[in-house]
Write a protein that holds these residues in place. Structure first.
Motif, PDB file in Angstrom:
ATOM      1  N   PHE A   1     -65.433   9.426  -2.087  1.00 48.35           N
ATOM      2  CA  PHE A   1     -64.992  10.113  -0.868  1.00 48.35           C
ATOM      3  C   PHE A   1     -64.608   9.118   0.221  1.00 48.35           C
ATOM      4  CE2 PHE A   1     -66.678  13.912  -2.811  1.00 48.35           C
ATOM      5  CZ  PHE A   1     -65.916  14.927  -2.255  1.00 48.35           C
ATOM      6  N   PHE A   2     -65.377   8.054   0.360  1.00 48.43           N
ATOM      7  CA  PHE A   2     -65.027   7.021   1.350  1.00 48.43           C
ATOM      8  C   PHE A   2     -63.666   6.396   1.027  1.00 48.43           C
ATOM      9  CE2 PHE A   2     -69.598   6.684   2.660  1.00 48.43           C
ATOM     10  CZ  PHE A   2     -69.387   6.821   4.018  1.00 48.43           C
ATOM     11  N   ILE A   3     -63.455   6.051  -0.232  1.00 48.81           N
ATOM     12  CA  ILE A   3     -62.196   5.432  -0.623  1.00 48.81           C
ATOM     13  C   ILE A   3     -61.028   6.381  -0.373  1.00 48.81           C
ATOM     14  CG2 ILE A   3     -60.879   4.614  -2.615  1.00 48.81           C
ATOM     15  CD1 ILE A   3     -63.512   3.459  -3.717  1.00 48.81           C
ATOM     16  N   ALA A   4     -61.221   7.658  -0.686  1.00 52.06           N
ATOM     17  CA  ALA A   4     -60.163   8.642  -0.452  1.00 52.06           C
ATOM     18  C   ALA A   4     -59.848   8.756   1.038  1.00 52.06           C
ATOM     19  CB  ALA A   4     -60.578   9.995  -1.018  1.00 52.06           C
ATOM     20  N   ALA A   5     -60.886   8.780   1.858  1.00 49.94           N
ATOM     21  CA  ALA A   5     -60.671   8.883   3.305  1.00 49.94           C
ATOM     22  C   ALA A   5     -59.921   7.678   3.844  1.00 49.94           C
ATOM     23  CB  ALA A   5     -62.018   9.036   4.013  1.00 49.94           C
ATOM     24  N   TYR A   6     -60.317   6.490   3.430  1.00 48.24           N
ATOM     25  CA  TYR A   6     -59.637   5.276   3.890  1.00 48.24           C
ATOM     26  C   TYR A   6     -58.172   5.266   3.443  1.00 48.24           C
ATOM     27  CZ  TYR A   6     -64.151   3.303   5.264  1.00 48.24           C
ATOM     28  OH  TYR A   6     -65.357   3.084   5.869  1.00 48.24           O
ATOM     29  N   ARG A   7     -57.911   5.749   2.230  1.00 43.97           N
ATOM     30  CA  ARG A   7     -56.529   5.790   1.752  1.00 43.97           C
ATOM     31  C   ARG A   7     -55.696   6.727   2.626  1.00 43.97           C
ATOM     32  NH1 ARG A   7     -54.349   6.438  -4.362  1.00 43.97           N
ATOM     33  NH2 ARG A   7     -55.043   4.285  -4.323  1.00 43.97           N
ATOM     34  N   LEU A   8     -56.221   7.880   2.963  1.00 41.99           N
ATOM     35  CA  LEU A   8     -55.476   8.815   3.798  1.00 41.99           C
ATOM     36  C   LEU A   8     -55.221   8.243   5.189  1.00 41.99           C
ATOM     37  CD1 LEU A   8     -57.146  12.227   2.879  1.00 41.99           C
ATOM     38  CD2 LEU A   8     -54.826  11.495   2.333  1.00 41.99           C
ATOM     39  N   LEU A   9     -56.212   7.554   5.732  1.00 45.86           N
ATOM     40  CA  LEU A   9     -56.066   7.001   7.079  1.00 45.86           C
ATOM     41  C   LEU A   9     -55.015   5.896   7.132  1.00 45.86           C
ATOM     42  CD1 LEU A   9     -59.818   6.877   8.189  1.00 45.86           C
ATOM     43  CD2 LEU A   9     -58.033   8.393   9.077  1.00 45.86           C
ATOM     44  N   SER A  10     -54.752   5.275   6.023  1.00 52.29           N
ATOM     45  CA  SER A  10     -53.794   4.161   6.008  1.00 52.29           C
ATOM     46  C   SER A  10     -52.415   4.564   5.493  1.00 52.29           C
ATOM     47  CB  SER A  10     -54.333   3.020   5.139  1.00 52.29           C
ATOM     48  OG  SER A  10     -54.486   3.437   3.789  1.00 52.29           O
ATOM     49  N   ASP A  11     -52.215   5.846   5.224  1.00 50.05           N
ATOM     50  CA  ASP A  11     -50.945   6.305   4.649  1.00 50.05           C
ATOM     51  C   ASP A  11     -50.544   7.611   5.320  1.00 50.05           C
ATOM     52  OD1 ASP A  11     -48.763   6.982   3.162  1.00 50.05           O
ATOM     53  OD2 ASP A  11     -49.784   7.021   1.227  1.00 50.05           O
ATOM     54  N   ASP A  12     -49.389   7.635   5.964  1.00 55.06           N
ATOM     55  CA  ASP A  12     -48.908   8.826   6.654  1.00 55.06           C
ATOM     56  C   ASP A  12     -47.941   9.658   5.814  1.00 55.06           C
ATOM     57  OD1 ASP A  12     -50.360   8.416   9.003  1.00 55.06           O
ATOM     58  OD2 ASP A  12     -48.863   7.036   9.797  1.00 55.06           O
ATOM     59  N   THR A  13     -47.857   9.364   4.536  1.00 58.21           N
ATOM     60  CA  THR A  13     -46.965  10.126   3.667  1.00 58.21           C
ATOM     61  C   THR A  13     -47.530  11.521   3.428  1.00 58.21           C
ATOM     62  OG1 THR A  13     -46.356   8.084   2.527  1.00 58.21           O
ATOM     63  CG2 THR A  13     -45.790  10.169   1.444  1.00 58.21           C
ATOM     64  N   PRO A  14     -46.766  12.575   3.717  1.00 56.30           N
ATOM     65  CA  PRO A  14     -47.254  13.929   3.434  1.00 56.30           C
ATOM     66  C   PRO A  14     -47.232  14.206   1.934  1.00 56.30           C
ATOM     67  CG  PRO A  14     -45.026  14.018   4.301  1.00 56.30           C
ATOM     68  CD  PRO A  14     -45.454  12.590   4.373  1.00 56.30           C
ATOM     69  N   GLN A  15     -48.381  14.174   1.320  1.00 53.95           N
ATOM     70  CA  GLN A  15     -48.463  14.408  -0.116  1.00 53.95           C
ATOM     71  C   GLN A  15     -49.870  14.859  -0.474  1.00 53.95           C
ATOM     72  OE1 GLN A  15     -48.229  10.796  -2.512  1.00 53.95           O
ATOM     73  NE2 GLN A  15     -48.753   9.540  -0.733  1.00 53.95           N
ATOM     74  N   HIS A  16     -50.016  15.427  -1.647  1.00 55.95           N
ATOM     75  CA  HIS A  16     -51.309  15.881  -2.150  1.00 55.95           C
ATOM     76  C   HIS A  16     -51.586  15.145  -3.459  1.00 55.95           C
ATOM     77  CE1 HIS A  16     -54.030  19.447  -3.581  1.00 55.95           C
ATOM     78  NE2 HIS A  16     -54.705  18.333  -3.355  1.00 55.95           N
ATOM     79  N   GLN A  17     -52.594  14.288  -3.440  1.00 54.47           N
ATOM     80  CA  GLN A  17     -52.965  13.510  -4.612  1.00 54.47           C
ATOM     81  C   GLN A  17     -54.253  14.073  -5.215  1.00 54.47           C
ATOM     82  OE1 GLN A  17     -52.760   9.140  -3.574  1.00 54.47           O
ATOM     83  NE2 GLN A  17     -52.269   9.979  -1.565  1.00 54.47           N
TER      84      GLN A  17
END
Length: 213
Positions: A120-136
């Motif tokens: 969950f931490f890794i996922a959160a950090y990835r979202l915070l560093s990427d503004d691409t609108p997408q669902h992974q």
């Protein structure tokens, strides 16, 4: 389930949109993938999780949200009070009761709670560093599943306990998952670190400490 997984979850998304919060780590389940399919719900709970993901997709496409869904497998850990396998084994060991089980040939995919939190931490950090609108989507799964019978025996070996188990006394559940979904991929920079033997030792040790309090 509908109020929590669909209604409230949709209210959360709408509240995020209004307040310009556009990043979400969502929790899915491997039960959405019966028979190893992209989508085939094991039960109504899994269907409600998928229903929310369809709503989430609207917010990704129309509102520019960024989302990551983590599909959880058989989570476990110390101080877990849910009426799941290890607590059932602990109770049977303490009371001497016979534990009625299914035939036990299904594969179980246990992931220790510390590894789940790290994902969950890794996922959160990835979202915070990427503004691409997408669902992974990623799987929070173990390196290898283990047969239920073997998992119980491993618990007995580590705990040095004896439990009377009546294998086959219960039928498999409707739509029992015999082989967990294996088509998911791990999120980058994540892998399960807590080996099953170490995780079981932590669970057993915490239970023994609780008994002496």
């Amino acid at each position: 389930m509908l109020r929590g997984n669909v209604l409230f979850a949709n209210q959360l998304l709408e509240g995020m949109r209004v307040n310009r919060v556009s990043k979400l780590v969502n929790t899915g389940t491997f039960w959405q993938h019966y028979n190893n399919e992209d989508y085939n719900p094991v039960c109504l709970y899994a269907a409600t999780k998928q229903a929310f993901e369809s709503i989430l997709e609207y917010y990704v496409q129309a509102c520019g949200f960024g989302a990551i869904t983590l599909d959880l497998f058989d989570t476990y850990g110390a101080d877990d009070h849910r009426p799941k396998l290890f607590n059932m084994l602990n109770k049977a060991a303490e009371t001497g009761a016979t534990l009625d089980m299914s035939p036990g040939e299904q594969l179980i995919a246990p992931v220790y709670v510390d590894d789940v939190i790290e994902a969950f931490f890794i996922a959160a950090y990835r979202l915070l560093s990427d503004d691409t609108p997408q669902h992974q989507r990623y799987a929070v799964s173990p390196k290898y599943p283990i047969r239920l019978r073997d998992l119980v025996q491993l618990y007995l070996d580590i705990s040095a306990r004896s439990i009377a188990i009546n294998w086959g006394a219960r039928p498999y559940r409707l739509r029992e998952v015999m082989v967990p979904w294996n088509r998911g991929v791990w999120i980058e920079n994540w892998a399960p670190n807590v080996e099953l033997v170490d995780g079981l030792r932590r669970v057993i040790s915490e239970h023994d400490k609780t008994k002496t309090r």
